[in-house]
Design an enzyme around this catalytic site. Structure first.
Site, PDB file in Angstrom:
ATOM      1  N   ASP A 172      -0.257   4.812   1.471  1.00  0.00           N
ATOM      2  CA  ASP A 172      -0.281   5.792   2.693  1.00  0.00           C
ATOM      3  C   ASP A 172      -0.050   5.071   3.857  1.00  0.00           C
ATOM      4  O   ASP A 172      -0.782   4.177   4.150  1.00  0.00           O
ATOM      5  CB  ASP A 172      -1.730   6.276   2.707  1.00  0.00           C
ATOM      6  N   ASP A 226       0.954  -1.146  -0.055  1.00  0.00           N
ATOM      7  CA  ASP A 226      -0.079  -0.061   0.042  1.00  0.00           C
ATOM      8  C   ASP A 226       0.892   1.278   0.028  1.00  0.00           C
ATOM      9  O   ASP A 226       2.069   1.125   0.106  1.00  0.00           O
ATOM     10  CB  ASP A 226      -0.958   0.012   1.025  1.00  0.00           C
TER      11      ASP A 226
END
Length: 517
Positions: free
Chosen positions: A89, A87
Site C-alpha cells: 500500500d 511494501d
C-alpha cells in the site's frame, strides 16, 4: 556614501521624519547633529534594503528539481544490493482520492452504527486538502498540530477541530513552544507499555482519519457537546481500522475506481529480475486484496516476480517479534495451513512470521537488502537500526511539493526571504527608535512572506517536509531512517541497477554558504 547637510535636509523633508521649518531653524547644533544622524541612519537602512532587493531580483533562479528524482540521505551503492523488498500500500499501489472519501465515509458510519455517535455527524463530509501527513494529535488537549525536527510547535499550524488555535492560547496551554520528548516518544525500560501524549499520523491512510477526527470535534464544539479528546481519538482510529476489511471488499470489486494505473511497475520488476536480483513482498494487507491490485498493476503472473510473498505481516510487529511462526496461506480456501514452515518457497504465500525468521530461512542480511516502504517509522526504522538493511521511502507528496518548489514565483520568494532575513540579522542592533521601526517593518514583511510560502503547499499546515524554516518532525524521521526517498517506485527506472546515490553535502552553520563564487 557621504552626504552634505543640504542633501540630508532634503531627504529629511521628503521622509516621514520631516520637521517644520520653524523647528529646523531654532534647533540647537546638538539637536541638528542628532537629526542628521537619525536621517542618515534611516537613509542607510533604506539604501541597504533597495540594494538587497535589486540583488535579489537580478539573482539567477535555481534550476528545477527533478520530479522523478531519487534523493539520497545516505550513500547507497546499488551494486551491493542483491535483494529488493517492497511494501504494497502506497509503495507499489497508489490510490486515487476516491480511497480517502471511502475510508472517511466508512469510518464515519461506523462511529454512528457501532460507537453510537450522534446521527448528526452523518452530514459531515470529507474535506480533501485539510490535513497533511506527519501531523501530531495531542490526545489530552484534543489538538492537531505540526511539530518541527527540534520538537517545536509551528505556531499558526495548530487546530482544534476545523478552527485554528491562536498563538496566545497555544503558548498558554504548553507554556512554551518546545514539546518534551516524552510527549512524542515513550521513554524508559518498559516503553512498550507506555502511551505517548501525542500520536503522529504518519501514513497516507491517516489523512482521512484526521479529517474525520477534526470534523467530529468541530461538530461537538459547535453543538455544545462535552467530549473527551482521547476517547474521541481512539474511537475514530478504531472505526477507520475496523472498516478496512469492508474497504478491501469494495476495492476488490472495482479496483480501477480506486487504484491508479501504473504499468511501469512491471518494467521495474523485469529489470531487477534480469539483473539477477531477488524480490520479496511484505505487506499488512490480505492476499486477495493484494492479488486483485497486483493483477491490475502488473498482470496475472505478478507472483512469478517474487521469491517470497508475505501477507498480513502485522508490521511493525513483523520487524520486532521473534517467536511468531510463518504459516502457509491457501489461496483457494483463504485459510492458513497448520503445517510447520521449514523454508520459504517461491510461488507460495505466507502469513505473519517475523523478519528474523525471514533472514534465517533465506540468508538475506544486512546491506545486501534494500527495502521500500511508505512509512518512515513503521516500515523502515527497525530494519535499518536493528538489522542493517538499506531502506527506501516512497513519499507520494513529493510530486506536489516539487511542483511547488519549481514555480518561478516560489523560487523568487525563497530567495527574497533568505536575503531579507540576512538583512534583518545584519541591522537588528539599531538603537535609534526610527531605525528600529524600519527593521520592525522588515520583520513584518518577512512574516507575511513566510506565511505566503507556507500556504502554497497547504492552507492550514503548509509543507509536509518543512515548518517555516526547520524540517518537520516527519522529515527528521524520514532522513534518519531512509537511505533514499522518491515519489514513486518507478522512478528507479531512471537509474542503472549499478547506480550509486550520493547525498548532497549539507552546509553546516559554521561553514561557507557556498563553495562556488
Amino acid at each position: 556614501m557621504m552626504y552634505s547637510s543640504c542633501k540630508v535636509l532634503r531627504r529629511l523633508a521628503s521622509s516621514n521624519l520631516a520637521i517644520s521649518k520653524e523647528v529646523t531653524r531654532k534647533c540647537s547644533p546638538q539637536l541638528w547633529n542628532l537629526l542628521l544622524q537619525r536621517c542618515m541612519s534611516q537613509i542607510n537602512l533604506e539604501e541597504a534594503y533597495i540594494r538587497t532587493k535589486q540583488k535579489c531580483e537580478s539573482k539567477k533562479l535555481p534550476q528545477d528539481v527533478n520530479i522523478k528524482g531519487v534523493f539520497a540521505c545516505n550513500e547507497l551503492d546499488l551494486k551491493e544490493v542483491n535483494v529488493y523488498g517492497f511494501d504494497y500500500d502506497y509503495t507499489l499501489a497508489f490510490y486515487k482520492s476516491s480511497m480517502d472519501f471511502l475510508l472517511y465515509r466508512l469510518g464515519r458510519d461506523m462511529l454512528i452504527d457501532i460507537y453510537k455517535y450522534p446521527s448528526g455527524i452523518a452530514s459531515l463530509e470529507y474535506k480533501p486538502g485539510f490535513a497533511v501527513r506527519g501531523l501530531h494529535y495531542d490526545i489530552e488537549k484534543g489538538l492537531l498540530l505540526k511539530i518541527d525536527s527540534f520538537m517545536q510547535i509551528q505556531l499558526g499550524a495548530v487546530y482544534r477541530g476545523l478552527s485554528p488555535v491562536s498563538d496566545e492560547e497555544v503558548l498558554d496551554l504548553y507554556k512554551n513552544r518546545v514539546i518534551p520528548i516524552a510527549y512524542l516518544e515513550p521513554q524508559g525500560k518498559n516503553f512498550q507499555n507506555v502511551t505517548a501524549k501525542m500520536v503522529q499520523l504518519a501514513d497516507l491512510f491517516s489523512v482521512p482519519e484526521m479529517s474525520l477526527l477534526c470534523n467530529v470535534t468541530e461538530y461537538f464544539i459547535r453543538n455544545g457537546i462535552d467530549y473527551h479528546p482521547e476517547i474521541l481519538f481512539r474511537d475514530v482510529k478504531n472505526s477507520v481500522q475496523r472498516c478496512h476489511p469492508v474497504m478491501h471488499g469494495i476495492v476488490e470489486n472495482n479496483v480501477a475506481e480506486y487504484l491508479e494505473e501504473n504499468k511501469d511497475i512491471r518494467k521495474v520488476f523485469d529489470r531487477l529480475v534480469a539483473a539477477r536480483k531477488k524480490l520479496f513482498l511484505v505487506t499488512n494487507s490480505p492476499y486477495h486484496f493484494v492479488d486483485r491490485g497486483m493483477k491490475f498493476l502488473v498482470g496475472e503472473d505478478w507472483c512469478d516476480f517474487f521469491d517470497v510473498i508475505i501477507v498480513q505481516a502485522r508490521k511493525p510487529k513483523f520487524f520486532t517479534d521473534e517467536s511468531r511462526p510463518f504459516r502457509e496461506y491457501n489461496k483457494k480456501s483463504g485459510t492458513q495451513l497448520w503445517d510447520r514452515v521449514h523454508k520459504l518457497e517461491k510461488g507460495k504465500i505466507y502469513y505473519e512470521g517475523t523478519l528474523k525468521q525471514l533472514e534465517d530461512m533465506t540468508g538475506w542480511r544486512g546491506e545486501q537488502v534494500l527495502y521500500f516502504g511508505d512509512h518512515p517509522y513503521s516500515d523502515l526504522a527497525d530494519v535499518t537500526l536493528e538489522h542493517g538493511w538499506r531502506t527506501g521511502a516512497i513519499i507520494n507528496e513529493l510530486t506536489h511539493e516539487i511542483e511547488t518548489l519549481n514555480q518561478p514565483e516560489f523560487k523568487q520568494n525563497i530567495n527574497w526571504l533568505q536575503m531579507l532575513t540576512q538583512l534583518i540579522e545584519d541591522h537588528q542592533a539599531q538603537e535609534e527608535p526610527h531605525s528600529q521601526a524600519v527593521v520592525q517593518k522588515w520583520i513584518e514583511e518577512r512574516d507575511e512572506l513566510r506565511q505566503k510560502i507556507k500556504t502554497v503547499f497547504n492552507e492550514q499546515f503548509g509543507s509536509v517536509f518543512r515548518t517555516f524554516h526547520n524540517p518537520t518532525y516527519f522529515s527528521r524521521r524520514l532522513f534518519r531512517f531512509a537511505d533514499i526517498y522518491t515519489s514513486k517506485i518507478t522512478n528507479l527506472l531512471n537509474y542503472s541497477v549499478n547506480h550509486t546515490f550520493y547525498p548532497r553535502r549539507g552546509v553546516m552553520p559554521h561553514e561557507y554558504s557556498s563553495y562556488f563564487v
